[in-house]
Write a protein that holds these residues in place. Structure first.
Motif, mmCIF file in Angstrom:
data_model
loop_
_atom_site.group_PDB
_atom_site.id
_atom_site.type_symbol
_atom_site.label_atom_id
_atom_site.label_comp_id
_atom_site.label_asym_id
_atom_site.label_seq_id
_atom_site.Cartn_x
_atom_site.Cartn_y
_atom_site.Cartn_z
ATOM 1 N N TYR A 1 0.828 -1.213 0.000
ATOM 2 C CA TYR A 1 0.000 0.000 0.000
ATOM 3 C C TYR A 1 0.862 1.263 0.000
ATOM 4 N N ARG B 1 0.767 4.009 -3.046
ATOM 5 C CA ARG B 1 0.485 5.439 -2.850
ATOM 6 C C ARG B 1 1.602 6.296 -3.429
ATOM 7 N N ARG C 1 -6.092 2.585 -7.320
ATOM 8 C CA ARG C 1 -6.483 3.808 -6.613
ATOM 9 C C ARG C 1 -7.785 4.322 -7.213
ATOM 10 N N GLU D 1 -11.480 8.668 -1.315
ATOM 11 C CA GLU D 1 -10.392 7.961 -1.988
ATOM 12 C C GLU D 1 -10.224 6.585 -1.341
ATOM 13 N N PHE E 1 -7.904 2.631 -1.791
ATOM 14 C CA PHE E 1 -6.880 1.815 -2.440
ATOM 15 C C PHE E 1 -7.234 0.353 -2.224
#
Length: 653
Positions: free
Chosen positions: A67, A71, A216, A332, A334
């Motif tokens: 993760y 990002r 994402r 947002e 992920f």
């Protein structure tokens, strides 16, 4: 059939009350019967999926690293991410999928996400010439640690997948209770489950269809995404926009696609491991009700496992594929996705040892779709989804995307260049072998040995080919003077491959027509210590290297002779490199590249140009360093701006 007095509503309520069980991978490995029954009940009865605790095989710390690196990658500038765009890779080895360019699993729906996809990272020399779906992965060197994190996760997931295939096979035949008097029943269970498990594993090899994605979803509240959409999609209308168009609402709806996270679909492979830290993923249970999937905000190594088409077909409908979608959330999010499929050539038709599934499966899946291979089914479904996206783009329904944007025409063009270095012990200086071009784009100029990377070729392969086309053949020799040609498709762990190393990766704008970006991979190899040019003789600066390598194939020889006439190799001490007769960018990046070599191999400063005697010293970080940067040329072909940085990365080739 339903029991007397019960309704479909009762059954729906029963299913809705059943949560997915948490299956221990360790207990599954041990063949624990209670665990196998729980898994089977989850897939056969309710809800249609299960959770898998895989901490024993894939630590939570690695999930967090994935993760973190995801990002970091998505935070990179768009033009840099686009240099890894997925459409450029003929082997279909993944890459970057830009916003709005995810395949559409339903017509007139646009997925609001970006992703980086990867596959099993297999050296090209281990694959058939034009094999797709696995192969060398072009890892972004500008995102240090991404290769290590995602590659580590991928490798661990391979082991989990094998355990699950065996566990799923056992679950198909596990006895219903512990009273297996039934020595015969127990023996039959062992026989059938082993047969099915062995068949599954035989079709799960390093060539299997197993892609992995980090994704994402920016969310509908994201300012940049709203600006890009510009009111073109349902789901992003502002109050102001709605008021202005209220009278034309019906007409407007016909000319708009709908924004989604991902449209409803079933996966095409065997099963999928899903991980999310925030809500968005939705699964349809066996009663047809949509449910929110579990979230793992602490990044624990627990996964939602859903069944794909291939397992549904292979088990004759015993386990059904799980319909799922991702909602367009305001926030947002992920996620990590790992698909697990069979070899492309593996049949995914019903296994002979299994009874038929329920009638709804038999009605919902055509016989032709069941009696096919994994590769055929995957190709058909991906083509269908790609066409939905292309159709929407051609009708102007996808913000900023047309059909050209979706093709390889809009992808970067890759080049590779090889610089050959040698230390002159008499003059105590390092020399570089350059080629003077007698024709083509660089006519009259010196460069390293450069060429465009072919469709199924690695950049390192292309760099070595460029040198070979100039009559230069690198060979490995041992103490007994035995020579071995450096293979153009090298094993990443081989001695020779380690000696031909990527030292720079640059993006070029304004060089190619139609605004296309060029990406150039710069490789270095130092002669000596086991590497030399075949039939190499002493050559002074400015002298040519003789072309003495014999070729048996006349057509190939004619082609290579033509290439040799274009490039005239000559040695130069580093302090005498003719930069005034070279492309403008070379004088920017050559000096720091040679300085990087000097740090690793020792020697004098950049000004003297000596890189030392090949004894490794001052190696801290230098061996993992690479130059990255961008060069922008103006319409007249002059270098307008440039930026070159040195970074430490795990992704240099």
């Amino acid at each position: 059939r339903m029991a007397a007095g019960r309704t479909r509503g009762d059954r729906r309520a029963d299913i809705a009350s059943m949560e997915p069980p948490l299956i221990s991978l360790q207990l599954l490995r041990d063949g624990d019967l209670a665990t196998l029954r729980s898994l089977r009940h989850a897939l056969r009865v309710a809800p249609g999926w299960f959770l898998l605790d895989a901490e024993c095989a894939l630590p939570s710390s690695l999930v967090r690293q994935v993760y973190d690196r995801a990002r970091a990658f998505f935070a990179l500038p768009l033009e840099l991410k686009n240099s890894y765009k997925h459409a450029q890779y003929a082997r279909e080895t993944g890459g970057y999928v830009p916003l709005f360019q995810e395949y559409a699993y339903q017509p007139n729906q646009v997925a609001i996400l970006e992703s980086f996809d990867t596959v099993r990272d297999v050296p090209a020399n281990k694959l058939p010439a034009e094999f797709t779906g696995v192969g060398p992965v072009d890892w972004p060197c500008e995102c240090p640690g991404m290769k290590t994190a995602l590659g580590g996760f991928y490798d661990a997931a391979d082991g989990i997948a094998r355990d699950l295939l065996v566990g799923l096979a056992k679950a198909c035949f596990a006895p219903d209770d512990d009273d297996v008097d039934a020595e015969n029943q127990s023996r039959e269970y062992e026989r059938l489950s082993k047969q099915l498990g062995d068949d599954f594993l035989a079709d799960f090899t390093e060539k299997s269809a197993c892609s992995m994605r980090v994704m994402r979803y920016p969310g509908s509240d994201d300012t940049h995404t709203k600006r890009e959409v510009g009111g073109m999609l349902h789901g992003f209308e502002t109050d102001k926009t709605s008021c202005k168009k209220r009278k034309r609402k019906e007409s407007s709806q016909k000319n708009k696609a709908t924004a989604v996270g991902i449209a409803e679909h079933t996966d095409f492979e065997c099963f999928t491991l899903l991980h999310q830290t925030t809500t968005g993923l939705q699964l349809k249970d066996r009663a047809g009700t949509w449910r929110d999937a579990v979230t793992f905000p602490d990044c624990g190594s627990v996964y939602t496992v859903i069944v794909g088409d291939a397992l549904e077909f292979r088990t004759n409908g015993l386990f059904k594929a799980t319909p799922h979608r991702v909602a367009l959330t305001p926030h947002e999010r992920f996620s990590i996705v790992r698909f697990n499929g069979f070899d492309p050539s593996a049949s995914i038709g019903p296994h002979g040892s299994l009874p038929g599934g329920d009638e709804s499966w038999q009605c919902g899946k055509s016989k032709s779709s069941r009696n096919t291979t994994q590769g055929e089914h995957l190709g058909k479904q991906v083509t269908r989804a790609a066409k939905h996206l292309e159709d929407a783009a051609s009708r102007g329904l996808v913000p900023g995307v047309d059909k050209t944007s979706l093709s390889s025409v809009s992808s970067p063009v890759k080049f590779a260049q090889l610089l050959i270095l040698d230390f002159d012990s008499d003059e105590k200086t390092t020399k570089v072998l350059l080629g003077r071009h007698r024709g083509g784009e660089f006519e009259g100029q010196y460069t390293g040995f450069i060429t465009e990377v072919g469709a199924f070729e690695t950049p390192k392969n292309a760099a070595l080919r460029a040198a070979a086309n100039a009559g230069l053949e690198l060979v490995y020799y041992d103490g007994d003077e035995n020579e071995t040609e450096i293979e153009t498709e090298t094993d990443p762990d081989s001695f020779l491959s380690k000696r031909v190393r990527e030292r720079g990766r640059f993006r070029f704008g304004g060089w190619l027509p139609n605004g296309q970006i060029a990406v150039e991979h710069e490789f270095c190899v130092r002669l000596g210590n086991g590497v030399r040019l075949r039939d190499r003789v002493g050559v002074s600066a400015g002298e040519a290297v003789p072309n003495t390598t014999p070729r048996s194939d006349s057509a190939e020889k004619e082609k290579e002779d033509h290439e040799k006439q274009k490039v005239h190799p000559q040695w130069f001490p580093l302090h005498e490199i003719p930069y005034q007769e070279m492309p403008a960018d070379d004088q920017v990046w050559y000096p720091p590249l040679f300085a990087l070599e000097a740090r690793e191999f020792g020697g004098a400063s950049r000004e003297t140009g000596a890189l030392g005697d090949g004894i490794e010293k001052n190696t801290e970080r230098a061996s993992d360093s690479i130059l990255v940067g961008v060069f922008q040329f103006d319409p007249d072909g002059f270098l307008a701006r440039c930026k070159v940085d040195e970074i430490v990365t795990d992704a240099a080739m």
